[in-house]
Design an enzyme around this catalytic site. Structure first.
Site, PDB file in Angstrom:
ATOM      1  N   ASP A 189       0.794  -1.232   0.000  1.00  0.00           N
ATOM      2  CA  ASP A 189       0.000   0.000   0.000  1.00  0.00           C
ATOM      3  C   ASP A 189       0.826   1.282   0.000  1.00  0.00           C
ATOM      4  O   ASP A 189       0.366   2.334  -0.427  1.00  0.00           O
ATOM      5  CB  ASP A 189      -0.936   0.021   1.224  1.00  0.00           C
ATOM      6  N   HIS A 190       2.074   1.204   0.441  1.00  0.00           N
ATOM      7  CA  HIS A 190       2.853   2.438   0.599  1.00  0.00           C
ATOM      8  C   HIS A 190       3.603   2.846  -0.670  1.00  0.00           C
ATOM      9  O   HIS A 190       4.081   3.971  -0.763  1.00  0.00           O
ATOM     10  CB  HIS A 190       3.883   2.282   1.722  1.00  0.00           C
ATOM     11  N   ASP A 223       3.862  -1.138  11.584  1.00  0.00           N
ATOM     12  CA  ASP A 223       3.384   0.181  11.187  1.00  0.00           C
ATOM     13  C   ASP A 223       2.734   0.785  12.416  1.00  0.00           C
ATOM     14  O   ASP A 223       1.993   0.102  13.135  1.00  0.00           O
ATOM     15  CB  ASP A 223       2.354   0.053  10.056  1.00  0.00           C
ATOM     16  N   ARG A 227      -1.169  12.355  10.066  1.00  0.00           N
ATOM     17  CA  ARG A 227       0.092  13.076  10.298  1.00  0.00           C
ATOM     18  C   ARG A 227       0.197  14.269   9.364  1.00  0.00           C
ATOM     19  O   ARG A 227      -0.212  14.195   8.211  1.00  0.00           O
ATOM     20  CB  ARG A 227       1.280  12.143  10.046  1.00  0.00           C
ATOM     21  N   SER A 266       6.524   7.258  12.938  1.00  0.00           N
ATOM     22  CA  SER A 266       6.495   5.949  12.285  1.00  0.00           C
ATOM     23  C   SER A 266       7.183   4.851  13.079  1.00  0.00           C
ATOM     24  O   SER A 266       8.014   5.100  13.944  1.00  0.00           O
ATOM     25  CB  SER A 266       7.190   6.105  10.936  1.00  0.00           C
ATOM     26  N   ARG A 290       9.059   2.819  11.408  1.00  0.00           N
ATOM     27  CA  ARG A 290      10.141   2.414  10.499  1.00  0.00           C
ATOM     28  C   ARG A 290      11.465   2.218  11.242  1.00  0.00           C
ATOM     29  O   ARG A 290      11.998   3.147  11.837  1.00  0.00           O
ATOM     30  CB  ARG A 290      10.277   3.407   9.345  1.00  0.00           C
TER      31      ARG A 290
HETATM   32  C1  MIC Z   1       3.545   6.420   8.421  1.00  0.00           C
HETATM   33  O1  MIC Z   1       2.348   6.676   8.481  1.00  0.00           O
HETATM   34  O2  MIC Z   1       4.433   7.212   8.783  1.00  0.00           O
HETATM   35  C2  MIC Z   1       3.965   5.069   7.883  1.00  0.00           C
HETATM   36  C3  MIC Z   1       4.620   5.274   6.596  1.00  0.00           C
HETATM   37  O3  MIC Z   1       2.833   4.265   7.666  1.00  0.00           O
HETATM   38  C4  MIC Z   1       4.889   4.433   8.915  1.00  0.00           C
HETATM   39  C5  MIC Z   1       5.527   3.191   8.478  1.00  0.00           C
HETATM   40  C6  MIC Z   1       6.673   3.393   7.541  1.00  0.00           C
HETATM   41  O4  MIC Z   1       7.448   4.310   7.718  1.00  0.00           O
HETATM   42  O5  MIC Z   1       6.797   2.581   6.626  1.00  0.00           O
HETATM   43  C7  MIC Z   1       4.265   4.174  10.274  1.00  0.00           C
HETATM   44  O6  MIC Z   1       3.361   4.874  10.646  1.00  0.00           O
HETATM   45  O7  MIC Z   1       4.750   3.303  11.012  1.00  0.00           O
HETATM   46 FE1  SF4 Z   2      -0.407   4.607   5.101  1.00  0.00          FE
HETATM   47 FE2  SF4 Z   2       0.791   5.373   7.384  1.00  0.00          FE
HETATM   48 FE3  SF4 Z   2      -0.720   7.060   5.962  1.00  0.00          FE
HETATM   49 FE4  SF4 Z   2      -1.840   5.088   7.232  1.00  0.00          FE
HETATM   50  S1  SF4 Z   2      -0.737   6.792   8.160  1.00  0.00           S
HETATM   51  S2  SF4 Z   2      -2.316   5.733   5.148  1.00  0.00           S
HETATM   52  S3  SF4 Z   2      -0.343   3.455   7.008  1.00  0.00           S
HETATM   53  S4  SF4 Z   2       1.195   6.139   5.320  1.00  0.00           S
END
Ligand code: MIC
Ligand code: SF4
Length: 756
Positions: free
Chosen positions: A95-96, A160, A450, A644, A646
């Site tokens: 999805d990312h 995640d 975010r 995140s 990550r």
């Molecule tokens: C996000 O919303 O920041 C992400 C991308 O979903 C991350 C995960 C990632 O960095 O791959 C998260 O929230 O953990």
């Molecule tokens: Fe994707 Fe993270 Fe955004 Fe949710 S908050 S839609 S998991 S990038």
């Protein structure tokens, strides 16, 4: 029928016994969070009461979910663990990695071509190790999990931070780094400090323009981005019961933005309705049989202050729609007049250029239907759309059903772009500008979670505000940040003044959900013959080499960067275009800390190389220290690593030779990620010592040889003029975690244990 129904029935079959024992052991009525935690102890039946916020406890989660951007590193690590199959049901969701540009069909095709190597890798690893695989376009991990896997009273972890979304269906669902997931995939316990508990009592009832999103925007205002750290937030009260299940998911989802370990709600009829409408009557029936175990004991909600560490009460009848932002999700402003004043005072652009609806937070059928009721009014009342609108449905099931029911067509009539069922703009996968760094100042409104600088479009001048889908739609149509749909009129195409009526929608599709191809691929029963290929010349994927232990002789270390102010995981390891290197540690390390602001010059990616006196980019300078075998430290402020899950934000500095990250306070997942990768994640015993650190200091860790739980470490900072400061550092390492440090990483330890 639900996936893994036997596993779910197993959990329920032991629930009564374990929870009853827990109640006895703890000696008082239990919250829902405690019931779920005690029902998932690695050691089986509870034998002692754990101290919240203190005891490390081993848990046995029921399942794991990973998304493509984090799964690459998680699975690269799992491949090293020496196992032939995952030990608990696990899924991977693509999805990312899908960029939003022209619209779903073209964008998906493009992603499938440019990221085929990564998707093929994830598909073949999934097939080999017994992992369910959700193809690109199938949906956003957390919506797909809510629709298919979440179950009341269950415990899951996911790579995640928004895994917490599944709390909307009464789970304890926790975001973790890949290395944590590897433990559980490899059949080991998962360790967590027993969380503190925050109770949120929701009285009154949502109505009119106020949505579940506003509840969490309010909670974020109250608790701030770090107020939930180390705690589970448990929602209850009449306002909670009256809310839809997906609305509860929205609230839990954004609990990540207050740093909460997770959030959850007790099992109720909204959850039962959701389970039945998503083809899981079997789960609903099984849950009904142990209903009282899937919510707190009655005494708890009657006298919450006796059972929670903190209690917050919000009267939903009095709550109005909010806009949170810019640049941080906890800066809350009421729509309308308050926003006008604040925006004017702070010079936030009033004109809104884009409205974006979707993300894992707000992309349910209910969200789309309520937002479309506003879009429909714009059409009916002849109001011209003032900004652009983009929609990311949460899953193919939601998209297909919304299309069948004419919802997507309403947005399309306003020229909205329907993007892929994927993260898209929420994670910077948005081709909005050709040169984002120099793009103009502007405002956007979205229903995501975010809004850190540059997150959506890479433009540091984009002011992103978070709102409910219905408010996002109204503000996007009006094109003004200070628009209040409850009081303000708009001039329509015939020159008449018109107003929006309150949004309406459906909690669940009246004709039921439907889908043609949900995008799921089941793994082979025996995947041992499946080949996983990683080309040694790939720029996207790289097999991992074990990290060398850092040892207990760290003398003569240098400062790589002292980060000023907010330093989220987006600052440490940026997403957007960098997502393409998530499976290649060397390549992605070129973004290490490039978004962090250097406290000495207020610039990003501009630090002094103490060996040459020259300034350069953070990764470049760090590679020069590494080449000379000189260890470095990173210094930061509060809530370092917010955001995140990550683990790249820990693996990159580790890979490049940073030994320690020393901050005023950490976000939970990031702190664990540093420990897992065998690094030192330490906090100043005296916060003000942050100010003692000078750019050209030399650092000596004086007592690393005695590294032990609950014992401070001592850092000597030798300044250029020869003067010295002794700085006391706290840490939260237990014995097992110190063993990870000593071995070089948690993975090194697992490998060693599996080999012996
Ligand atoms: C996000 O919303 O920041 C992400 C991308 O979903 C991350 C995960 C990632 O960095 O791959 C998260 O929230 O953990
Ligand atoms: Fe994707 Fe993270 Fe955004 Fe949710 S908050 S839609 S998991 S990038």
């Amino acid at each position: 029928m639900a996936f893994d129904i036997e596993m779910i029935k197993d959990v329920y079959s032991r629930t009564k016994e374990r929870v009853d024992i827990a109640r006895e052991v703890v000696g008082r009525p239990l919250t829902l969070s405690e019931k779920i935690l005690y029902n998932h102890l690695w050691d089986g039946n509870p034998t002692k009461a754990f101290e919240r916020g203190k005891d490390y406890v081993d848990f046995a989660p029921d399942r794991i979910a990973c998304q493509d951007a984090t799964a690459q590193m998680a699975l690269l690590q799992f491949m090293q663990a020496g196992k032939s199959k995952v030990a608990v049901p696990t899924t991977v969701h693509c999805d990312h990695l899908i960029q939003a540009k022209e619209g779903a069909a073209a964008d998906l095709k493009h992603a499938n071509s440019v990221s085929s190597e990564v998707f093929n890798f994830l598909e073949s690893v999934s097939n080999k190790y017994g992992i369910g695989f959700w193809k690109p376009g199938a949906g956003i991990i957390h919506q797909v999990v809510l629709e298919n896997y979440a179950f009341p009273g269950g415990m899951m972890i996911g790579t995640d931070s928004h895994t917490v979304n599944a709390g909307g269906l009464g789970m304890v669902a926790i975001g973790v780094g890949g290395a944590d997931a590897v433990d559980v995939m490899a059949g080991m316990a998962w360790e967590l400090k027993f969380p503190k508990l925050i109770g949120v009592k929701l009285t009154g009832k949502l109505s009119g323009w106020t949505a579940p999103k506003d509840v969490i925007l309010k909670v974020a205002e109250i608790l701030t981005v770090k107020g939930g750290t180390g705690a589970i937030v448990e929602y209850f009260g009449p306002g909670a019961i009256a809310m839809s299940c997906t609305g509860k998911g929205t609230i839990c989802n954004m609990g990540a933005e207050i740093g909460a370990t997770t959030s959850t709600f007790g099992y109720d009829e909204s959850m039962e309705r959701y389970l039945r409408s998503t083809d899981r009557a079997d789960v609903a029936d099984a849950a009904n049989a142990v209903k009282e175990y899937l919510t707190a004991d009655a005494e708890v909600y009657a006298n919450p202050e006796h059972y929670f560490d903190q209690v917050i009460e919000i009267n939903l009848t009095e709550l109005g729609p909010l806009l949170n932002g810019p640049f941080t999700p906890d800066l809350s402003t009421s729509v309308g007049k308050d926003m006008k004043e604040k925006a004017t005072a702070n010079d936030w652009p009033i004109a809104v250029e884009w409205g974006l609806i979707g993300s894992c937070t707000n992309s349910s059928y209910e969200d789309l239907s309520r937002a479309s009721s506003i879009a429909q009014q714009a059409i009916d009342k002849g109001i011209k759309m003032k900004s652009e609108l983009g929609i990311n449905p949460g899953s193919e099931q939601v998209r297909y059903t919304a299309e069948r029911d004419g919802i997507l067509q309403v947005f399309e009539r306003l020229d909205a772009k329907i993007f892929t069922n994927a993260c898209g703009p929420c994670i910077g996968q948005w081709a909005r500008y050709s040169d984002p760094k120099n793009a103009p100042k502007n405002s956007i409104v979205h229903s995501f979670n975010r809004n850190f600088a540059k997150r959506a479009d890479g433009n540091p001048n984009t002011h992103a505000f978070v709102a409910s889908p219905e408010i996002t739609a109204a503000i996007a149509i009006a094109g003004r940040l200070d628009f209040n749909p409850m009081t303000d009129t708009l001039i329509n195409e015939d020159g008449q003044e018109v107003m929006f009526d309150e949004p309406t929608g459906w909690e669940l599709p009246p004709k039921g959900f439907a889908v043609q191809d949900n995008g799921y691929l089941a793994p082979e029963v025996d995947g041992s013959h499946v080949q996983v290929n990683v080309s040694p010349t790939s720029e996207r994927l790289q097999l991992l080499e074990p990290f060398e232990p850092l040892g207990n002789n760290i003398y003569g270390a240098r400062l790589l960067i002292k980060a000023f102010g907010k330093c989220t995981t987006d600052h440490i390891s940026m997403a957007g275009p960098w997502l393409r290197f998530r499976g290649h540690l060397d390549n992605i390390s070129n973004n290490c800390l490039i978004g962090a602001v250097n406290a000495y010059n207020q610039k990003t990616n501009f630090v002094k190389n103490q060996l040459t006196g020259e300034y350069g980019g953070v990764p470049d300078v760090q590679r020069q220290y590494k080449a000379k075998g000189i260890k470095t430290i990173v210094v930061g402020d509060h809530n370092y690593g917010e955001g995140s899950s990550r683990e790249h934000a820990a693996m990159e500095p580790r890979f490049l030779g940073v030994a320690a990250v020393i901050v005023k306070s950490f976000a939970r997942i990031h702190e664990t990620n540093l420990k897992k990768q065998g690094m030192l994640g330490l906090t100043f015993a005296n916060e003000a010592d942050y100010d003692l650190i000078q750019e050209d200091d030399i650092f000596n860790f004086l007592d690393l040889k005695e590294f032990a739980p609950d014992k401070q470490l001592t850092l000597e900072a030798v300044h250029a003029d020869g003067s010295i400061n002794i700085i006391k550092l706290n840490h939260t390492y237990n014995d097992a975690q110190i063993a990870w440090y000593n071995e070089g990483s948690a993975l090194n330890l697992i490998k060693k244990q599996n080999a012996s």
